[in-house]
Design an enzyme around this catalytic site. Sequence first.
Site, short mmCIF file in Angstrom:
data_model
loop_
_atom_site.label_atom_id
_atom_site.label_comp_id
_atom_site.label_asym_id
_atom_site.label_seq_id
_atom_site.Cartn_x
_atom_site.Cartn_y
_atom_site.Cartn_z
N CYS A 268 0.57 -1.18 0.05
CA CYS A 268 0.02 -0.03 0.06
C CYS A 268 0.85 1.20 0.08
O CYS A 268 0.41 2.20 0.42
CB CYS A 268 -0.86 0.12 1.14
SG CYS A 268 -2.50 -1.07 1.00
N GLY A 269 1.92 1.30 -0.50
CA GLY A 269 2.97 2.40 -0.66
C GLY A 269 2.60 2.87 -2.17
O GLY A 269 1.75 3.45 -2.27
N PHE A 270 3.47 2.58 -3.11
CA PHE A 270 3.14 2.87 -4.40
C PHE A 270 2.04 2.12 -4.98
O PHE A 270 1.19 2.51 -5.73
CB PHE A 270 4.42 2.22 -5.12
CG PHE A 270 4.56 2.50 -6.45
CD1 PHE A 270 4.36 3.90 -7.27
CD2 PHE A 270 4.59 1.48 -7.72
CE1 PHE A 270 4.41 4.29 -8.39
CE2 PHE A 270 4.55 1.90 -8.91
CZ PHE A 270 4.42 3.38 -9.24
N GLY A 271 1.56 0.87 -4.42
CA GLY A 271 0.39 0.15 -4.70
C GLY A 271 -0.90 1.08 -4.28
O GLY A 271 -1.62 0.91 -5.18
N LYS B 6 0.30 -5.96 4.64
CA LYS B 6 0.64 -6.76 5.79
C LYS B 6 0.27 -6.22 7.16
O LYS B 6 0.26 -6.94 8.13
CB LYS B 6 2.18 -6.86 5.65
CG LYS B 6 2.96 -7.86 6.85
CD LYS B 6 4.61 -7.99 6.67
CE LYS B 6 5.08 -8.76 7.78
NZ LYS B 6 6.23 -8.85 7.65
N PHE C 270 11.49 -8.10 0.60
CA PHE C 270 10.16 -8.98 0.97
C PHE C 270 9.57 -9.75 -0.35
O PHE C 270 8.78 -10.41 -0.01
CB PHE C 270 9.37 -8.02 1.70
CG PHE C 270 9.78 -7.25 2.77
CD1 PHE C 270 10.28 -7.82 3.91
CD2 PHE C 270 9.57 -5.80 2.82
CE1 PHE C 270 10.65 -7.17 4.72
CE2 PHE C 270 10.14 -5.27 3.96
CZ PHE C 270 10.75 -5.72 4.91
N SER D 261 8.23 6.75 -12.85
CA SER D 261 6.86 7.08 -12.29
C SER D 261 6.65 7.13 -10.90
O SER D 261 6.85 6.09 -9.98
CB SER D 261 5.78 5.70 -12.81
OG SER D 261 6.89 4.37 -12.32
N ALA E 196 4.88 7.81 -7.17
CA ALA E 196 3.50 7.58 -6.70
C ALA E 196 2.95 8.71 -6.43
O ALA E 196 1.40 8.81 -6.51
CB ALA E 196 3.56 6.83 -5.41
N LYS F 113 19.57 2.55 -11.46
CA LYS F 113 19.48 4.16 -11.43
C LYS F 113 19.35 4.46 -10.12
O LYS F 113 19.78 5.70 -9.82
CB LYS F 113 18.27 4.72 -12.19
CG LYS F 113 16.87 4.08 -11.85
CD LYS F 113 16.35 4.56 -10.75
CE LYS F 113 14.75 3.78 -10.55
NZ LYS F 113 14.26 4.31 -9.40
#
Length: 330
Positions: free
Chosen positions: A9-12, A31, A81, A134, A136, A187
Amino acid sequence: MAKITILGCGFGTALAIMWDKYGHNVTAWSKYQEEIDAIMNDGEHKRLLPGVIVPPTIRLTTDMNCVSDCDILVFAIPSKFVREVAQKVKSYVKKDTIVVNVGKGFEENTDKRLSQVLKEELPDNRIAVLTGPSHAEEIGRNVPTTIVVSSEDEDCMMYLQETLQNDRFRIYRNSDLVGCELGGALKNPIALCCGIVEGMGLGDNTIAALMTRGLAEITRLGVAMGGKRETFDGLSGVGDLIVTCTSSHSRNHRAGLLIGQGIPAAQAVKQVGTVEGYQCAKIAYAIAREHNVQVPIIEQLCEVCYNGQSPLEAVSKLMGRPSKAEEEIF
């Protein structure tokens, strides 16, 4: 429209908001129950995407069973992970589910690319990556973004391109899976370096030099590892390098600023959070030595991060290297 489950649930979260807006059935897994509760209570991910509403149409859960009926399963979690989570979901994932990784890095200890890790743990599924410039913070706000999809399966790439792109999220295909993954991973150490020189108070000349010569290192090592040279001139190479080296959204850049200001590297990384370039630098340098490839910028970054060398001494060593022609490959 597709049923999409996103792990992380970060970039997601940004991807979930974007794909939900365009009509997909989206589930986001974390998680951490406290993370899910905070998003549900606040209606936004205040720490990572403040001010960006998370629509109630997105299902939020900590239940691993959420992967069992999706068309597309997206891994949006830190590299360290990926294997652990893949092992936990493998008994739930259908064989016809396409598995997509959006993380950028290597697995520590094995030095494997993340698609290799996923293929080992989910051998019956088609594996793809989405990579390129990209952040977030911008995807979640529907800022026009252009990235690359890559897979060893052409039909898989076509399906993901047609299904996931929209009028604010353009996707190109690139069959060079190795090169696309390496561009995204390699990068990050260069971006960490750019943050360091900015934190030192050095100027645009220095940053431009680091980005340009950093791209040369990325390309040399990437080609030695099996990537195609032209891939590193594209979105997954120079495109991702530019955005990560120059933006305050970049955690690598933010950690580098702290290091350049005199904070020890390990402490700076702890303060910022996940900084893929910190771990990647050590892995990339080890791989470069195995392939007999010169990566002087990454080498000096390792000296700063792991051996206590000052950033100023690293700059002096890079500037004092023997003269050479720019077009030399090695």
